[in-house]
Enzyme design. Structure first.
Site, short mmCIF file in Angstrom:
data_model
loop_
_atom_site.label_atom_id
_atom_site.label_comp_id
_atom_site.label_asym_id
_atom_site.label_seq_id
_atom_site.Cartn_x
_atom_site.Cartn_y
_atom_site.Cartn_z
CG MET A 171 33.33 1.81 -5.40
SD MET A 171 32.82 1.51 -7.09
CE MET A 171 34.05 0.35 -7.61
CG HIS A 176 39.74 0.01 0.94
ND1 HIS A 176 39.49 -1.20 0.37
CD2 HIS A 176 39.33 0.93 0.03
CE1 HIS A 176 38.97 -1.04 -0.82
NE2 HIS A 176 38.86 0.25 -1.07
CD GLN A 231 33.05 4.04 -9.93
OE1 GLN A 231 32.63 4.97 -9.23
NE2 GLN A 231 34.24 3.52 -9.73
CG ASP A 275 42.13 3.10 -8.59
OD1 ASP A 275 42.12 2.26 -9.50
OD2 ASP A 275 41.80 2.84 -7.42
CD GLN A 290 39.18 6.75 -8.58
OE1 GLN A 290 38.31 6.11 -9.16
NE2 GLN A 290 39.55 6.44 -7.35
O1 PAF Z 1 38.21 4.20 -6.25
C1 PAF Z 1 37.05 3.85 -5.93
O2 PAF Z 1 36.84 2.99 -5.08
C2 PAF Z 1 35.88 4.53 -6.62
O3 PAF Z 1 36.18 4.86 -7.94
C3 PAF Z 1 35.35 5.76 -5.87
C4 PAF Z 1 36.39 6.85 -5.77
C5 PAF Z 1 34.93 5.36 -4.47
C6 PAF Z 1 34.13 6.34 -6.58
O4 PAF Z 1 33.11 5.42 -6.68
#
Ligand code: PAF
Length: 291
Positions: free
Chosen positions: A30, A37, A61, A151, A154
């Site tokens: 995002m 990252h 989300q 996460d 996720q």
């Molecule tokens: O982890 C994130 O940055 C977000 O949840 C993702 C996987 C890019 C989905 O929008």
């Protein structure tokens, strides 16, 4: 590096790359890119012919009272980072491109790993995540996709979705990257005041504290170890406004573990999870270990 804003363009590029037997690694983000990252992009760079990074702050989300509007969007800085890291394509669509009708009529709902941890406090969040990730997979058509372990819930949900919907994509988990004091890198760390930032590393320290209580059998029950670790964290955060939203222990598959530590089979992989508000900033972290 090419910046792609249209879904159809990204799909044609990926089709062409696949025709030429290129292996595509995908890093969905995002934006507001930070060292975690970068670690993920570098791993993808090493393991693939082509690296695609998506930058899309996904409205689906975020809850109505969450930080969608104020979520950081330093796009020029993000593009500079991607360029420096030799990313081949940045998929950077508008909300209109992704959701032309203003919302989605179709949702991907993974019904496992729900009702606990973040799902308990962010209803609809994971449905928004799985829906956008499914869309991104159909747009970028990667061979591999990379997700950070910070996460963790996720990650488990995406792994389940890929299995259940037969996406031909290998999901690669990437370990959490931390600052020197242990604070897990997160775009939301930018919200912390100086004073809050100074104490935020204690979230990770409380996870380690809890892990040691469990491993040293300091108490018989997981619940008691959690209680002690929460007391420790409250003490360490006492000079800032804070609240602990959850502090829990599950096994690596997010199944409940026996509260009696002696009854947990040897070599079980446990994971401690915490979500903590420091001021108005909600931070999450987790720590895995074997008992
Ligand atoms: O982890 C994130 O940055 C977000 O949840 C993702 C996987 C890019 C989905 O929008």
């Amino acid at each position: 590096m090419k910046i792609i804003k249209k879904i159809s363009t990204m799909q044609s590029i990926s089709d062409e790359l696949r025709k030429n037997n290129k292996i595509i690694g995908f890093v969905p983000t995002m934006g507001a890119l930070h060292k975690a990252h970068i670690a993920i992009i570098r791993k993808a760079r090493k393991e693939n012919d082509i690296v695609v990074v998506s930058i899309f702050v996904n409205p689906l989300q975020f809850g109505p009272k969450e930080d969608y509007k104020k979520y950081p969007r330093p796009i020029n800085q993000d593009l500079d980072i991607c360029k420096k890291e030799n990313v081949d394509f940045v998929f950077y669509p508008s909300v209109k491109e992704m959701y032309p009708y203003g919302k989605s009529f179709t949702y991907v709902e993974v019904k496992k790993f729900r009702g606990i941890l973040c799902d308990k406090f962010r209803p609809g969040h994971f449905c928004g995540v799985s829906t956008v990730v499914a869309k991104l997979f159909n747009i970028v058509k990667p061979h591999k996709a990379y997700f950070g372990e910070k996460d963790y819930q996720q990650l488990k949900i995406i792994l389940r979705m890929v299995k259940d919907l037969n996406f031909d994509i290998k999901i690669i988990p990437v370990p959490t990257v931390r600052e020197d004091d242990g604070l897990a890198y997160s775009s939301r760390n930018l919200y912390l005041s100086l004073k809050e930032r100074e104490v935020a590393g204690n979230i990770y320290k409380s996870l380690i504290y809890c892990k040691n209580l469990i491993l040293n059998r300091k108490f018989k029950s997981i619940k008691k170890c959690i209680e002690e670790a929460k007391n420790y964290l409250h003490k360490m955060l006492s000079n800032v406004e804070h609240s602990i939203q959850y502090f829990e222990v599950y096994d690596d598959n997010l199944d409940v573990v026996n509260n009696n530590i002696d009854k947990i089979p040897k070599n079980t992989k446990l994971r401690i999870f915490a979500a903590v508000y420091i001021g108005t900033t909600r931070l999450i972290d987790n720590l895995g270990f074997k008992i």
